[in-house]
Design an enzyme around this catalytic site. Structure first.
Site, PDB file in Angstrom:
ATOM      1  N   GLU A 105       0.825  -1.217   0.000  1.00 41.50           N
ATOM      2  CA  GLU A 105       0.000   0.000   0.000  1.00 41.50           C
ATOM      3  C   GLU A 105       0.855   1.263   0.000  1.00 41.50           C
ATOM      4  O   GLU A 105       0.342   2.364   0.170  1.00 41.50           O
ATOM      5  CB  GLU A 105      -0.945   0.007   1.209  1.00 41.50           C
ATOM      6  CG  GLU A 105      -1.993  -1.087   1.173  1.00 41.50           C
ATOM      7  CD  GLU A 105      -2.856  -1.049  -0.081  1.00 41.50           C
ATOM      8  OE1 GLU A 105      -3.378   0.025  -0.400  1.00 41.50           O
ATOM      9  OE2 GLU A 105      -2.973  -2.101  -0.739  1.00 41.50           O
ATOM     10  N   ASP A 132      10.474  14.501 -31.088  1.00 46.74           N
ATOM     11  CA  ASP A 132       9.745  13.524 -30.283  1.00 46.74           C
ATOM     12  C   ASP A 132       8.294  13.960 -30.107  1.00 46.74           C
ATOM     13  O   ASP A 132       8.010  15.151 -30.094  1.00 46.74           O
ATOM     14  CB  ASP A 132      10.296  13.464 -28.845  1.00 46.74           C
ATOM     15  CG  ASP A 132      11.620  12.748 -28.747  1.00 46.74           C
ATOM     16  OD1 ASP A 132      11.999  12.069 -29.699  1.00 46.74           O
ATOM     17  OD2 ASP A 132      12.259  12.883 -27.685  1.00 46.74           O
TER      18      ASP A 132
END
Ligand code: ADE
Length: 281
Positions: A131, A188
């Site tokens: 968690e 890109d």
């Protein structure tokens, strides 16, 4: 650049020796990043969090205060690990290391984040599992160094390790000399600032042969007309971005220099009308 990674799964990164250096065959040892590491441009060290657990079982987690499912990683174990990594790896004269904690609750990791990390001297990654890590670890670390909690997307992984590989790859390809061709960055998708394709996804690409299974390479790419090619590439990038990421078109439309008249025409023809002020879509 120095990169330390703390994890309960050092094997995930293909650790080669007791010093935590990565193997040539692991995800950080291959391709451009492997070559950058081979040249000494990046120095990776991977650390097993369990080395700092004090009990015979090398426990790194415990049940959450307040109840709830799952386990939480212990601040004391993580604290010792960070103390060790930071003490063992001072980069002389450099700014303090930046701690990066991958977590689905973090800020989105973007190309901009990657570019800013590429300018750092020392990154330390803390891979959480279960968690997550006791929140006091980050609070404590913030008192002595910059800390980022980052998410690589709106989905939940089993731990931070895969996210670290993603982040490290995005960062390392931006280091000077790693891609070889500096131009490769500016085109890109999301590519940097100011370039012709800034804010757009990259369009389609082709190579030989000119005809493959009756599919032709678009004529314009063979024309030698660089202006026409550049315009076609921008048109294609606009269409692809409109389909796959309309949010990016909205963002561009809201910036003064974002979309020109021709851009708006291309988008309108493709069924994505953008009004003069903002985006109708
Ligand atoms: N750990 C688990 N899920 C993650 C995500 N989406 N991004 C970064 N770290 C994570």
């Amino acid at each position: 650049m120095r990169i330390d990674i703390v994890t309960i799964f050092p094997g995930y990164f293909g650790v080669a020796d007791a010093g935590g250096r990565v193997a040539e065959s692991g995800p950080l040892g291959v391709s451009l990043i492997g070559k950058a590491a081979g040249r000494g441009d990046v120095d990776f060290r991977v650390h097993d969090l369990r080395s700092w657990a004090s009990d015979v079982h090398h426990t790194v987690d415990d049940t959450p205060f307040g109840g709830g499912p799952g386990m939480v990683m212990k601040a004391d174990v993580w604290g010792k690990a960070l103390d060790h990594v930071l003490a063992a790896a001072p980069v002389p004269g450099a700014a303090p290391a930046r701690l990066v904690v991958p977590t689905p609750s973090g800020r989105p990791f973007t190309q901009e984040t990657a570019a800013s990390y590429a300018g750092e001297g020392h990154l330390v990654f803390a891979c959480g599992r279960y968690e997550g890590i006791d929140s006091r670890l980050v609070a404590d670390a913030r008192t002595r160094m910059p800390v980022d909690e980052v998410s690589i997307g709106d989905y939940v992984l089993a731990g931070g390790e895969a996210a670290v590989v993603v982040i490290v790859e995005a960062v390392c390809r931006l280091l000077p000399g790693v891609l070889g061709n500096e131009q490769s960055h500016s085109d890109d998708s999301f590519g940097g600032t100011g370039g012709a394709m800034s804010g757009l996804l990259e369009g389609p690409v082709y190579t030989r042969p000119r005809t493959w299974r009756e599919h032709e390479v678009p004529d314009v790419l063979l024309s030698g007309n660089h202006r026409a090619i550049a315009r076609w590439q921008r048109d294609e990038a606009l269409r692809r971005t409109a389909v796959n990421r309309p949010d990016l078109i909205r963002r561009l439309a809201a910036t003064p220099e974002g979309l020109g008249k021709r851009d708006r025409q291309v988008l309108a023809d493709a069924g994505f009308p953008v009004d003069a002020e903002n985006v109708a879509h």
